[in-house]
Design a protein around this motif. Structure first.
Motif, short mmCIF file in Angstrom:
data_model
loop_
_atom_site.label_atom_id
_atom_site.label_comp_id
_atom_site.label_asym_id
_atom_site.label_seq_id
_atom_site.Cartn_x
_atom_site.Cartn_y
_atom_site.Cartn_z
N THR A 221 47.23 41.81 55.75
CA THR A 221 47.08 40.99 56.95
C THR A 221 47.55 41.81 58.14
OG1 THR A 221 47.61 39.03 55.62
CG2 THR A 221 47.60 38.77 58.03
N PRO A 222 46.63 42.44 58.87
CA PRO A 222 47.05 43.27 60.02
C PRO A 222 47.80 42.43 61.06
CG PRO A 222 44.74 43.70 59.42
CD PRO A 222 45.17 42.49 58.65
N GLU A 223 48.93 42.94 61.52
CA GLU A 223 49.75 42.27 62.54
C GLU A 223 50.01 40.82 62.16
OE1 GLU A 223 47.79 42.80 66.27
OE2 GLU A 223 48.00 44.98 66.25
N SER A 224 50.48 40.61 60.95
CA SER A 224 50.67 39.25 60.43
C SER A 224 51.74 38.50 61.22
CB SER A 224 51.07 39.31 58.96
OG SER A 224 52.34 39.91 58.81
N ASP A 225 51.53 37.20 61.33
CA ASP A 225 52.49 36.33 61.98
C ASP A 225 53.21 35.46 60.95
OD1 ASP A 225 53.46 35.13 64.69
OD2 ASP A 225 52.88 33.40 63.47
N PHE A 226 52.44 34.73 60.10
CA PHE A 226 53.05 33.83 59.13
C PHE A 226 52.65 34.16 57.69
CE2 PHE A 226 49.37 31.98 61.24
CZ PHE A 226 48.50 31.74 60.19
N ARG A 227 51.64 34.98 57.50
CA ARG A 227 51.22 35.35 56.15
C ARG A 227 51.86 36.67 55.73
NH1 ARG A 227 44.81 33.74 55.74
NH2 ARG A 227 45.16 31.56 55.17
N GLU A 228 51.63 37.05 54.47
CA GLU A 228 52.16 38.31 53.99
C GLU A 228 51.52 39.49 54.72
OE1 GLU A 228 48.61 37.71 51.16
OE2 GLU A 228 49.99 36.49 52.38
N ARG A 229 52.30 40.55 54.90
CA ARG A 229 51.74 41.76 55.48
C ARG A 229 50.80 42.43 54.49
NH1 ARG A 229 56.77 45.22 57.21
NH2 ARG A 229 57.34 44.61 55.06
N TRP A 230 51.22 42.47 53.22
CA TRP A 230 50.37 43.01 52.16
C TRP A 230 50.84 42.44 50.82
CZ3 TRP A 230 53.01 45.57 48.38
CH2 TRP A 230 54.24 46.13 48.71
N SER A 231 49.97 42.51 49.83
CA SER A 231 50.36 42.06 48.49
C SER A 231 49.50 42.78 47.46
CB SER A 231 50.18 40.55 48.33
OG SER A 231 48.80 40.20 48.30
N ILE A 232 50.03 42.85 46.24
CA ILE A 232 49.28 43.35 45.10
C ILE A 232 49.50 42.36 43.95
CG2 ILE A 232 49.32 45.79 45.71
CD1 ILE A 232 51.70 46.15 43.83
N SER A 233 48.51 42.22 43.10
CA SER A 233 48.64 41.26 42.00
C SER A 233 47.77 41.70 40.83
CB SER A 233 48.25 39.85 42.44
OG SER A 233 46.92 39.83 42.93
N THR A 234 48.10 41.16 39.67
CA THR A 234 47.32 41.41 38.47
C THR A 234 47.47 40.21 37.55
OG1 THR A 234 46.92 42.96 36.64
CG2 THR A 234 49.21 42.54 37.23
N GLY A 235 46.51 40.04 36.65
CA GLY A 235 46.59 38.89 35.75
C GLY A 235 45.60 38.99 34.61
N ILE A 236 45.73 38.08 33.68
CA ILE A 236 44.86 38.04 32.51
C ILE A 236 44.63 36.59 32.10
CG2 ILE A 236 46.84 38.30 30.94
CD1 ILE A 236 44.95 39.79 29.01
N GLU A 237 43.43 36.29 31.68
CA GLU A 237 43.09 35.04 31.01
C GLU A 237 42.62 35.41 29.62
OE1 GLU A 237 40.29 32.73 33.14
OE2 GLU A 237 41.47 32.67 35.00
N LYS A 238 43.24 34.85 28.59
CA LYS A 238 42.95 35.24 27.22
C LYS A 238 42.81 34.02 26.33
CE LYS A 238 42.62 38.06 23.66
NZ LYS A 238 41.44 38.93 23.46
N ARG A 239 41.69 33.93 25.62
CA ARG A 239 41.48 32.83 24.69
C ARG A 239 42.38 33.02 23.47
NH1 ARG A 239 35.67 30.46 23.38
NH2 ARG A 239 36.13 29.75 25.47
N ILE A 240 43.18 32.02 23.14
CA ILE A 240 44.06 32.11 21.98
C ILE A 240 43.62 31.17 20.86
CG2 ILE A 240 46.05 32.94 23.27
CD1 ILE A 240 47.12 30.12 23.37
N SER A 241 42.66 30.28 21.16
CA SER A 241 42.02 29.46 20.13
C SER A 241 40.68 29.00 20.71
CB SER A 241 42.88 28.26 19.74
OG SER A 241 42.83 27.25 20.73
N ALA A 242 39.92 28.27 19.92
CA ALA A 242 38.60 27.85 20.39
C ALA A 242 38.67 26.95 21.62
CB ALA A 242 37.88 27.12 19.26
N SER A 243 39.81 26.30 21.85
CA SER A 243 39.91 25.35 22.97
C SER A 243 41.06 25.64 23.93
CB SER A 243 40.09 23.93 22.42
OG SER A 243 41.26 23.84 21.61
N THR A 244 41.74 26.78 23.77
CA THR A 244 42.93 27.06 24.56
C THR A 244 42.88 28.46 25.14
OG1 THR A 244 44.22 25.63 23.09
CG2 THR A 244 45.45 27.05 24.58
N ASP A 245 43.16 28.57 26.45
CA ASP A 245 43.28 29.86 27.13
C ASP A 245 44.70 30.03 27.65
OD1 ASP A 245 40.60 30.41 26.74
OD2 ASP A 245 40.00 29.55 28.65
#
Length: 374
Positions: A221-245
């Motif tokens: 966010t260039p010249e941020s006022d109320f938001r983050e200046r920068w961020s990094i993130s990572t994630g995973i969605e993984k099926r662990i059964s036929a009906s559950t992630d």
């Protein structure tokens, strides 16, 4: 994209196989019906039990590979179909199933080789033309192309503790780009107008894996006022059964005067009747306190191809440039497909940010999915 359930049904349906003992055939039919109904765990159990008694049955192995593919476990499906192929190298059903499993893993050249082997022995074999078409489609998908576009506009009324009020406007636009059969990128611009205006730019890369999806993302966010200046993130969605992630996310963000880390863990559960429940915990580190925790609960009614609805409630630590405060909120909305490519979304939200402000918002958004390259 073809669904995992469709993958399994296509693979498990035989074009021709020798008639075996009726009791085994009945159990095979039961496993196939279980797969068609989405009961993947039942199909795995039935076929596993049969294979313990008939470990060298190549057709049973083919069927097991089909169920494993439907479950998103392509590595296991590959091992199983390779074993079936070693036991019955001239069985075209097994060869065709093996070619499809290679293709769904993105091993296009190997899948083409398998197709040529079948064609040299049986050029008119049932399913071969459809397999060639799938290869051509996958090659087309490998080209970089725009896959989706979306835009949204929200209007908010914020009321502060002192009683004064402000109107906020938020506009966002996003463009999805396919980088290949299993990799995509999303570029987004989000502009929020309060007394000051912040414009956040973000980039996210997604890659499908067996039974799920992983991503990495960054924002600024260039010249941020109320938001983050920068961020990094990572994630995973993984099926662990036929009906559950299983859902896991981690994010690090830098604000004016403080940095925070956020870790989310959650579960998405198919509840039956086109209902889906999602529960997440939100764990925040930094931002003026050592540790805070919160969470969200969401219920979706999502019938395929039809209008769906959702409602969510939340209570979690929220960070803006003026510090970290507990946020409580509720939201509800409608998701309506209009034709095969256009989707319209409408959402109403209410939230309270402790010792700061409350906010009411209405959001309207549209998204367009571009067709597969031909």
């Amino acid at each position: 994209m073809i669904s995992r359930l469709t993958i399994g049904v296509l693979l498990i349906a035989p074009t021709a196989f020798p008639l075996q003992a009726q009791t085994i055939e009945e159990q095979k039919a039961t496993a196939q019906n279980a797969l068609r109904d989405g009961a993947i765990d039942d199909a795995l159990f039935i076929l596993g039990d049969l294979l313990r008694e008939n470990p060298e049955d190549a057709d049973l192995l083919r069927r097991l590979a089909a169920v494993q593919a439907a479950n998103g476990d392509f590595a296991a499906a590959q091992r199983t179909i390779d074993k079936a192929h070693a036991l019955a190298p001239g069985d075209h059903d097994i060869e065709l199933a093996r070619g499809n499993i290679l293709l769904w893993q993105g091993k296009v050249a190997e899948a083409e080789t398998q197709g040529r082997i079948i064609a040299s022995a049986a050029p008119d074999y049932p399913g071969l033309n459809a397999f060639r078409t799938a290869i051509a489609r996958r090659r087309a998908q490998s080209r970089v192309r725009v896959s989706s576009a979306s835009a949204a506009q929200s209007v908010s009324r914020a009321t502060f503790r002192r009683g004064d009020q402000q109107n906020w406007l938020t506009s966002e636009a996003a463009l999805g780009v396919s980088l290949g059969p299993v990799t995509s990128a999303t570029v987004e611009v989000n502009r929020e107008e309060r007394l000051a205006t912040d414009t956040r730019l973000s980039l996210r890369l997604d890659r499908r894996i067996a039974g799920g999806n992983v991503y990495i993302a960054a924002s600024a966010t260039p010249e941020s006022d109320f938001r983050e200046r920068w961020s990094i993130s990572t994630g995973i969605e993984k099926r662990i059964s036929a009906s559950t992630d299983l859902l896991l996310d981690a994010r690090y963000a830098s604000y004016r005067g403080s940095d925070v880390g956020v870790v989310q863990a959650g579960v998405r559960q198919l509840l039956g009747g086109d209902f889906i429940g999602t529960v997440r915990t939100i764990n925040l580190f930094g931002g003026g306190d050592d540790y805070r925790i919160g969470g969200t609960v969401r219920l979706d009614y999502a019938p395929p191809g039809k209008t769906g609805y959702f409602v969510s409630v939340a209570s979690y630590p929220d960070v803006e440039a003026d510090g970290t405060r507990q946020l409580r909120g509720i939201a509800t909305g409608i998701i309506a497909p209009v034709g095969e490519r256009l989707t319209v979304r409408a959402t109403a939200e209410y939230e309270e940010r402790r010792d700061s402000y409350s906010r009411k918002a209405a959001i309207i958004g549209i998204s367009w999915r571009f067709g597969e390259a031909q």
